[in-house]
Design a protein around this motif. Structure first.
Motif, PDB file in Angstrom:
ATOM      1  N   ILE A 570      -1.022  -0.377  -7.729  1.00 48.95           N
ATOM      2  CA  ILE A 570       0.347  -0.090  -7.308  1.00 48.95           C
ATOM      3  C   ILE A 570       1.065   0.602  -8.453  1.00 48.95           C
ATOM      4  CG2 ILE A 570       2.468  -1.085  -6.385  1.00 48.95           C
ATOM      5  CD1 ILE A 570       0.488  -3.635  -5.883  1.00 48.95           C
ATOM      6  N   ASP A 571       1.625   1.780  -8.178  1.00 52.76           N
ATOM      7  CA  ASP A 571       2.355   2.511  -9.216  1.00 52.76           C
ATOM      8  C   ASP A 571       3.832   2.578  -8.848  1.00 52.76           C
ATOM      9  OD1 ASP A 571       2.926   4.827  -7.556  1.00 52.76           O
ATOM     10  OD2 ASP A 571       0.829   5.413  -7.812  1.00 52.76           O
ATOM     11  N   GLN A 572       4.606   3.189  -9.712  1.00 52.90           N
ATOM     12  CA  GLN A 572       6.045   3.341  -9.500  1.00 52.90           C
ATOM     13  C   GLN A 572       6.438   4.817  -9.464  1.00 52.90           C
ATOM     14  OE1 GLN A 572       7.771   1.006 -12.690  1.00 52.90           O
ATOM     15  NE2 GLN A 572       7.564  -0.906 -11.534  1.00 52.90           N
ATOM     16  N   GLY A 573       5.559   5.610  -8.856  1.00 53.22           N
ATOM     17  CA  GLY A 573       5.836   7.042  -8.746  1.00 53.22           C
ATOM     18  C   GLY A 573       6.725   7.347  -7.551  1.00 53.22           C
ATOM     19  N   CYS A 574       6.784   8.643  -7.186  1.00 52.88           N
ATOM     20  CA  CYS A 574       7.627   9.101  -6.077  1.00 52.88           C
ATOM     21  C   CYS A 574       6.911   9.070  -4.729  1.00 52.88           C
ATOM     22  CB  CYS A 574       8.115  10.524  -6.352  1.00 52.88           C
ATOM     23  SG  CYS A 574       9.197  10.640  -7.791  1.00 52.88           S
ATOM     24  N   GLY A 575       5.673   8.616  -4.708  1.00 57.31           N
ATOM     25  CA  GLY A 575       4.954   8.508  -3.442  1.00 57.31           C
ATOM     26  C   GLY A 575       4.322   9.823  -3.000  1.00 57.31           C
ATOM     27  N   GLY A 618     -17.845  -0.998   1.357  1.00 57.35           N
ATOM     28  CA  GLY A 618     -16.421  -1.300   1.420  1.00 57.35           C
ATOM     29  C   GLY A 618     -15.616  -0.084   1.808  1.00 57.35           C
ATOM     30  N   LYS A 619     -14.367  -0.044   1.391  1.00 57.78           N
ATOM     31  CA  LYS A 619     -13.497   1.067   1.740  1.00 57.78           C
ATOM     32  C   LYS A 619     -12.363   1.171   0.726  1.00 57.78           C
ATOM     33  CE  LYS A 619     -10.966  -1.857   5.021  1.00 57.78           C
ATOM     34  NZ  LYS A 619     -10.531  -2.019   6.424  1.00 57.78           N
ATOM     35  N   LEU A 620     -11.737   2.342   0.674  1.00 57.94           N
ATOM     36  CA  LEU A 620     -10.558   2.596  -0.145  1.00 57.94           C
ATOM     37  C   LEU A 620      -9.527   3.244   0.754  1.00 57.94           C
ATOM     38  CD1 LEU A 620      -8.946   2.878  -2.778  1.00 57.94           C
ATOM     39  CD2 LEU A 620     -10.189   5.020  -3.207  1.00 57.94           C
ATOM     40  N   GLU A 621      -8.326   2.683   0.789  1.00 61.32           N
ATOM     41  CA  GLU A 621      -7.292   3.167   1.689  1.00 61.32           C
ATOM     42  C   GLU A 621      -5.967   3.299   0.953  1.00 61.32           C
ATOM     43  OE1 GLU A 621      -8.211   1.393   6.029  1.00 61.32           O
ATOM     44  OE2 GLU A 621      -7.786  -0.131   4.500  1.00 61.32           O
ATOM     45  N   PHE A 632      -2.839   1.840  -3.399  1.00 56.27           N
ATOM     46  CA  PHE A 632      -4.222   2.102  -3.003  1.00 56.27           C
ATOM     47  C   PHE A 632      -4.989   0.795  -3.057  1.00 56.27           C
ATOM     48  CE2 PHE A 632      -2.815   6.293  -4.235  1.00 56.27           C
ATOM     49  CZ  PHE A 632      -3.444   7.141  -3.337  1.00 56.27           C
ATOM     50  N   GLU A 633      -5.809   0.546  -2.033  1.00 51.75           N
ATOM     51  CA  GLU A 633      -6.461  -0.762  -1.915  1.00 51.75           C
ATOM     52  C   GLU A 633      -7.963  -0.587  -1.732  1.00 51.75           C
ATOM     53  OE1 GLU A 633      -4.479  -4.226   0.122  1.00 51.75           O
ATOM     54  OE2 GLU A 633      -6.097  -3.817   1.576  1.00 51.75           O
ATOM     55  N   PHE A 634      -8.717  -1.168  -2.706  1.00 54.90           N
ATOM     56  CA  PHE A 634     -10.164  -1.279  -2.590  1.00 54.90           C
ATOM     57  C   PHE A 634     -10.501  -2.563  -1.836  1.00 54.90           C
ATOM     58  CE2 PHE A 634     -10.165   1.485  -6.329  1.00 54.90           C
ATOM     59  CZ  PHE A 634     -11.246   2.307  -6.088  1.00 54.90           C
ATOM     60  N   THR A 635     -11.455  -2.483  -0.922  1.00 54.69           N
ATOM     61  CA  THR A 635     -12.010  -3.683  -0.301  1.00 54.69           C
ATOM     62  C   THR A 635     -13.524  -3.534  -0.325  1.00 54.69           C
ATOM     63  OG1 THR A 635     -10.100  -3.842   1.166  1.00 54.69           O
ATOM     64  CG2 THR A 635     -12.013  -5.172   1.722  1.00 54.69           C
ATOM     65  N   ILE A 636     -14.197  -4.411  -1.115  1.00 55.15           N
ATOM     66  CA  ILE A 636     -15.657  -4.329  -1.227  1.00 55.15           C
ATOM     67  C   ILE A 636     -16.238  -5.714  -1.030  1.00 55.15           C
ATOM     68  CG2 ILE A 636     -15.599  -2.335  -2.781  1.00 55.15           C
ATOM     69  CD1 ILE A 636     -16.059  -4.255  -5.102  1.00 55.15           C
ATOM     70  N   PRO A 637     -17.515  -5.777  -0.568  1.00 57.08           N
ATOM     71  CA  PRO A 637     -18.159  -7.098  -0.434  1.00 57.08           C
ATOM     72  C   PRO A 637     -18.133  -7.841  -1.765  1.00 57.08           C
ATOM     73  CG  PRO A 637     -19.476  -5.390   0.620  1.00 57.08           C
ATOM     74  CD  PRO A 637     -18.397  -4.688  -0.139  1.00 57.08           C
ATOM     75  N   PHE A 638     -17.798  -9.140  -1.686  1.00 58.83           N
ATOM     76  CA  PHE A 638     -17.659  -9.939  -2.904  1.00 58.83           C
ATOM     77  C   PHE A 638     -19.000 -10.078  -3.622  1.00 58.83           C
ATOM     78  CE2 PHE A 638     -16.916 -14.198  -4.986  1.00 58.83           C
ATOM     79  CZ  PHE A 638     -16.050 -13.706  -5.929  1.00 58.83           C
ATOM     80  N   ARG A 639     -20.037 -10.426  -2.884  1.00 58.45           N
ATOM     81  CA  ARG A 639     -21.393 -10.476  -3.410  1.00 58.45           C
ATOM     82  C   ARG A 639     -22.351 -10.524  -2.230  1.00 58.45           C
ATOM     83  NH1 ARG A 639     -19.464 -15.650  -5.084  1.00 58.45           N
ATOM     84  NH2 ARG A 639     -19.573 -15.013  -7.260  1.00 58.45           N
TER      85      ARG A 639
END
Length: 646
Positions: A570-575, A618-621, A632-639
């Motif tokens: 999470i950043d604090q840019g202008c989007g 996983g995925k990045l969205e 931006f959110e990473f979701t990957i298998p834990f193990r």
């Protein structure tokens, strides 16, 4: 096409445009009586006696038509003296496919005048009358007694039994034959041209419809037989070629018409099972030709017509379905109209030939004209459709070629970038190590330390760029292998987030399951990932957070679940604007919205990061983008299942 149709109509009117007052037709103008032989041949005297005994029944005023019958019929009528007001008369007998026609006639006189006899018909030698003409024509001089002529005509045929007898004045006959022969010359010239053109196009384009259209040219042979041209122009009329061609062509015209109708509406594409049923049945109909040499032509025609009518009903329903599916496309409507009109007209003609309705010569004329119109229309639309398909095919081939060129260029680009990146990696590592040694020594001033940090930041960016290029080449390879190894979460986070620490305007905040771990060296569980690839992916997203924001906190939030690990940057840019949000993960795409400065890169960062996430299952969205920054959110298998801690 409209001009051709108009010209056909005009020529038709000229060919048939004789004056009603100068031509008399048996039935409408001259009533007659009929006797049928009931299996036993009757002599001329027996027939006369039956007519005198009034066994023939009432007078009839329709053109004589008895359908497909082997029965022999006798007709009697009287041609009055007033019919000879313009001089002698010419009796024309049609159609040409009657096997045997015997004409007995004599002048009506007070005494017993002698009978004159003419034998004509499809199996008679040429010429078949007083004139060398394609129809049998008998000259009738003006009667001396002034009471006209008495006729007794015997008709026998294995085909449709009907008699279209007309009485002409010399002038009207000459005018009619001249205009009719001119018309038929034009008609058959157009038929030969269209058939030859259809054959040429069928050979060039290998279109089923064009082959069906060419096959339907057999109907022109039938027209030539009906008009009497085959035997009239044949050098060997004794072979009776017209007699056999008439039977063959009429039987072939119906299955070919079914085939052409099925191809016209593209039944094979829309209803393939029904298409196979219709075409195979039409092919089987051709075997009914065997009824001709076996002497069962009438029975064969009855079977053929029964099958034909069933297929016509099937095609009518199918045509409605196809037109509806294709949303009333004009080409489909025009292609379907021709065969449908032909089938409708042929149905009326068959009803007339079988004696179900009154005979009307105009029905046969319409059918003959529609043959040419339908063929020209089908050829024109089919060629236009094929040209369009060829153009689409050429466009597809051109596009495929351009894609191949693009793939080859991308391949060479990746090879080049991989080679350059690999060659850059070693000297950059040496420079980075030397710079670390310099930073570890005695620093003479704060300004010099700041220079060292800027140099370190620049080197890290170059190293990150080369890593992205190498990762892109590796991910594009068909034999990509993700080397999953147990990795401590804090090791992965610290190595990837080091790029944030080099910025003087940003602070890194790390939270794990809601707890702040920014100042903690060791935290989090062990994850099963390809450490090198995941470090590149996470550092790319963190680097974007630094590049596209003026300053502030870069928040890395890690949440560990039973099955998956989620890491949010999470950043604090202008989007990112809504118009560009769908394209942020595209290769070589650089976002122009947002704040920040010094935006180096080639547009590989987010693309490579998403590819790495997906290679881990996983995925990045981009889950949030607004005026307060991006998430931006990473979701990957834990193990993996086999590596879970019990």
């Amino acid at each position: 096409m409209a001009r051709v149709v108009f010209l056909l109509i005009v020529l038709c009117q000229v060919a048939e445009g004789h004056a009603a007052t100068s031509t008399l037709t048996l039935g409408p103008d001259l009533s007659y009586r009929v006797i049928a032989e009931d299996g036993k041949p009757l002599s001329f005297q027996e027939v006369r006696q039956k007519f005198e005994e009034a066994d023939a029944g009432p007078y009839q005023t329709d053109i004589f038509s008895a359908g497909y019958s082997d029965t022999t019929y006798w007709l009697t009528f009287h041609l009055p003296q007033k019919a000879f007001a313009e001089g002698k008369r010419l009796l024309r007998l049609a159609p040409t496919y009657l096997d045997h026609v015997r004409v007995h006639y004599r002048e009506v006189a007070a005494g017993d005048a002698p009978w004159r006899i003419y034998n004509t018909g499809d199996l008679s030698p040429m010429p078949r009358g007083d004139l060398d003409y394609r129809f049998a024509v008998i000259e009738l001089p003006v009667p001396d007694a002034g009471r006209g002529y008495e006729f007794l005509i015997r008709v026998q045929s294995t085909s449709a039994t009907l008699l279209h007898a007309t009485f002409w004045s010399e002038a009207s006959f000459a005018n009619s034959t001249a205009s009719a022969d001119s018309f038929w010359g034009f008609y058959f010239g157009l038929a030969i041209f269209s058939s030859t053109f259809a054959l040429y196009l069928a050979l060039v384009f290998s279109s089923r419809l064009l082959w069906a259209v060419f096959s339907f040219s057999v109907s022109y042979v039938l027209v030539a037989c009906i008009q009497g041209y085959i035997d009239w122009l044949s050098p060997l009329p004794s072979l009776h070629l017209q007699h056999y061609l008439t039977s063959t062509s009429v039987m072939l015209s119906y299955p070919v018409l079914i085939w052409m109708a099925a191809e016209s509406i593209r039944l094979r594409e829309h209803l393939p099972v029904l298409y196979r049923y219709v075409t195979r049945t039409a092919f089987a109909m051709a075997f009914i030709l065997l009824s001709i040499p076996l002497g069962f032509f009438g029975q064969g025609m009855a079977i053929l017509v029964s099958i034909y009518l069933v297929l016509v009903l099937v095609l009518l329903v199918s045509t409605g379905y196809v037109i509806w599916v294709e949303r009333f496309r004009l080409s489909t409507l025009l292609l379907a109209a021709g065969p449908l009109i032909l089938m409708g007209v042929s149905g009326i003609a068959l009803s007339s030939a079988f004696g179900f309705i009154r005979f009307n010569a105009n029905i046969y004329l319409i059918w003959q004209y529609m043959l040419v119109v339908n063929m020209m229309l089908a050829i024109g639309i089919t060629v236009a459709r094929i040209v369009g398909q060829k153009r689409e095919q050429a466009d597809k081939e051109k596009l495929a070629l351009e894609l191949d060129i693009e793939r080859e260029a991308r391949f060479h680009q990746r090879q080049f970038m991989g080679l350059v990146s690999h060659e850059f990696r070693t000297p950059l590592s040496i420079i980075s190590a030397t710079l670390q040694n310099l930073e570890g020594g005695e620093v003479q001033s704060e300004a010099l330390a700041m220079r060292y940090r800027k140099m370190s930041r620049a080197i890290d960016r170059l190293i990150q760029l080369t890593d992205n290029c190498l990762a892109d080449a590796r991910l594009a390879a068909q034999s990509l292998y993700v080397d999953r190894q147990p990795t401590l979460l804090h090791v992965l986070v610290h190595s990837a987030a080091a790029i944030v620490g080099l910025s003087e305007r940003h602070q890194l905040r790390v939270t794990v399951d809601g707890l702040d771990r920014s100042d903690t060296e060791v935290f989090g569980p062990t994850v099963l990932v390809d450490t090198a690839l995941m470090k590149i992916a996470l550092s790319n997203v963190l680097d974007n957070a630094v590049k596209y924001s003026e300053g502030g906190v870069v928040h890395l939030d890690c949440r560990t679940g039973r099955e998956r690990l989620t890491m949010s940057v999470i950043d604090q840019g202008c989007g990112i604007s809504e118009s560009e949000a769908p394209y942020v993960f595209e290769q070589y795409h650089r976002v122009s919205a947002g704040g920040g400065s010094g935006r180096q890169g080639v547009g590989l960062g987010l693309f490579v990061a998403r590819q790495i996430a997906e290679s881990h299952g996983g995925k990045l969205e981009l889950t949030d983008s607004g005026a307060e920054g991006c998430r931006f959110e990473f979701t990957i298998p834990f193990r993996e299942e086999s590596d879970r801690v019990q």
